[in-house]
Write a protein that holds these residues in place. Sequence first.
Motif, PDB file in Angstrom:
ATOM      1  N   THR A  84       0.833  -1.195   0.000  1.00  0.00           N
ATOM      2  CA  THR A  84       0.000   0.000   0.000  1.00  0.00           C
ATOM      3  C   THR A  84       0.873   1.253   0.000  1.00  0.00           C
ATOM      4  O   THR A  84       2.082   1.179   0.224  1.00  0.00           O
ATOM      5  CB  THR A  84      -0.911   0.032   1.248  1.00  0.00           C
ATOM      6  N   THR A  85       0.251   2.363  -0.239  1.00  0.00           N
ATOM      7  CA  THR A  85       0.946   3.653  -0.160  1.00  0.00           C
ATOM      8  C   THR A  85      -0.067   4.728   0.212  1.00  0.00           C
ATOM      9  O   THR A  85      -1.244   4.632  -0.146  1.00  0.00           O
ATOM     10  CB  THR A  85       1.617   4.012  -1.492  1.00  0.00           C
ATOM     11  N   ASN A  86       0.379   5.717   0.962  1.00  0.00           N
ATOM     12  CA  ASN A  86      -0.476   6.854   1.308  1.00  0.00           C
ATOM     13  C   ASN A  86      -0.279   8.023   0.353  1.00  0.00           C
ATOM     14  O   ASN A  86      -0.937   9.056   0.491  1.00  0.00           O
ATOM     15  CB  ASN A  86      -0.186   7.317   2.750  1.00  0.00           C
ATOM     16  N   ARG A  87       0.630   7.848  -0.595  1.00  0.00           N
ATOM     17  CA  ARG A  87       0.911   8.935  -1.534  1.00  0.00           C
ATOM     18  C   ARG A  87      -0.052   8.881  -2.709  1.00  0.00           C
ATOM     19  O   ARG A  87      -0.826   7.924  -2.863  1.00  0.00           O
ATOM     20  CB  ARG A  87       2.365   8.846  -1.981  1.00  0.00           C
ATOM     21  N   ALA A 107       1.648   0.143  -6.607  1.00  0.00           N
ATOM     22  CA  ALA A 107       0.906   0.485  -5.385  1.00  0.00           C
ATOM     23  C   ALA A 107      -0.022   1.667  -5.615  1.00  0.00           C
ATOM     24  O   ALA A 107      -1.151   1.691  -5.116  1.00  0.00           O
ATOM     25  CB  ALA A 107       1.893   0.783  -4.257  1.00  0.00           C
ATOM     26  N   ARG A 122      -4.100   2.061  -5.223  1.00  0.00           N
ATOM     27  CA  ARG A 122      -4.711   3.095  -4.379  1.00  0.00           C
ATOM     28  C   ARG A 122      -5.711   3.923  -5.174  1.00  0.00           C
ATOM     29  O   ARG A 122      -6.804   4.232  -4.691  1.00  0.00           O
ATOM     30  CB  ARG A 122      -3.633   4.003  -3.799  1.00  0.00           C
ATOM     31  N   PHE A 137       6.403   1.246  -6.809  1.00  0.00           N
ATOM     32  CA  PHE A 137       5.633   2.406  -6.348  1.00  0.00           C
ATOM     33  C   PHE A 137       4.443   2.655  -7.270  1.00  0.00           C
ATOM     34  O   PHE A 137       3.321   2.933  -6.813  1.00  0.00           O
ATOM     35  CB  PHE A 137       6.560   3.625  -6.294  1.00  0.00           C
TER      36      PHE A 137
END
Length: 442
Positions: free
Chosen positions: A190-193, A252, A256, A249
């Motif tokens: 996962t990523t929050n970006r 991911a 998202r 990246f």
Amino acid sequence: MVTERYKQNAQHIQEDLLWLEKIITLRFEIHHGKKSENTTLPSAPKFKGESFYKEITSKFKFTAAERVVLLLALIPHIKPYFLDDVWIRISAPGKIEGDKLQKVGTMPSVDLALFLLAGDDLEKRFYYRKIFDQESFMRTAGILIMENESADTPFLQQPIRITPDYLHLLTDGKDYKPDFSISFPAKRITTNRSMEDLILNSRTLEQVKEIKSWITHGKTLLDDWGLGDKLAPGYKILFYGPPGTGKTFTAALIGRDTGLDVYRVDLSMVVSKYIGETEKNLSKIFDIANNRDWILFFDEADALFGKRTELRDAHDRYANQEVSFLLQKVEEHNGVVILSSNLRANIDEAFMRRFQNTIYFPMPSVEERLRIWQQGFSVKSKLDKSISLEHFSDKYELSGGAIMNVIRYASLKALEQQKYTIQLKDMVNGIAREFSKEGRTI
């Protein structure tokens, strides 16, 4: 309220379990001649209010027989001793539950389901058996799991199993997210970006958007536009380019942005030196991922999807069979599969022909490196006046991953000195460390 929905859900399942107990009791009495064979089985209860359980049984328009099978599949997970307790009550009513009668947690079987639905009527048993056929909706919708049809266990003795997906949906209304394990060697990334943080050249970025377009409109294209019979299922992509250029990246971020879970396959747990084990391990992954809105991400895919070799010995022959098997599994998969490799040439040509998209991730340009430097540092830190990010961007060709490693190194050095200022010497040392990994010097 959420708690109220759980309460309502438990109540609806309990109502169905009481209904199932009545069916078991009546079938027992019919079998032992206490009731007529023509006695009608009790009708399924009608639920009041809303629940996860009601929502799914209504959505699929379960028949009473299918509802019985669903309950039997649920029992080991919600009331493992339910069948034992019912059996004790109807066969030994004078006994206290558990008194001298050992409860074993009876596993519901196909035979039990057919007995409850049809008794000893062979014609009816043949009719209800279709619930368990491969083409039945409970199998095709991914609700039931059956053992391999060619297994040693006779069909009627096979246990009735519910898939983890529907176990979670029926009990807590949530999607199943498997844990990393030997049986599922893949980890969710996962990523929050956001996509605004993805720094790629315009051509690469445009191709990444094509993947998002497929995820958004692919089902419409296949079903509503009628191309399902003409196009291969799913969407397969190859990411290739030097290490640290944003392949993982990007995967991911796609997940998202589209709301799909991304699972990175651990190839160290998939590839085996023993003949047939690699295929078995990979089958587990694809079987679990089938019919789910997931993205399977194979990082450093060369280990699995590399070129077939000329036949020199038995090992080469089995290795080539392995690649052929992988090709088949990828081609049949109806979801999104992303393979990542440092070199496009390392991937077998048979796979290349089946990719809907091949995306090259080049080393970032000077302008792109500058943006990565500018966005990489913490807002709590500041740069020493002697540091020129424009100079670093222009002089040192680094991948995005390498730049972030330098930022990490220089930031930690500042924290060690209990300062917020990034020092020039730490930046230079960090770059030297990255260069040394590749056998380069500043």
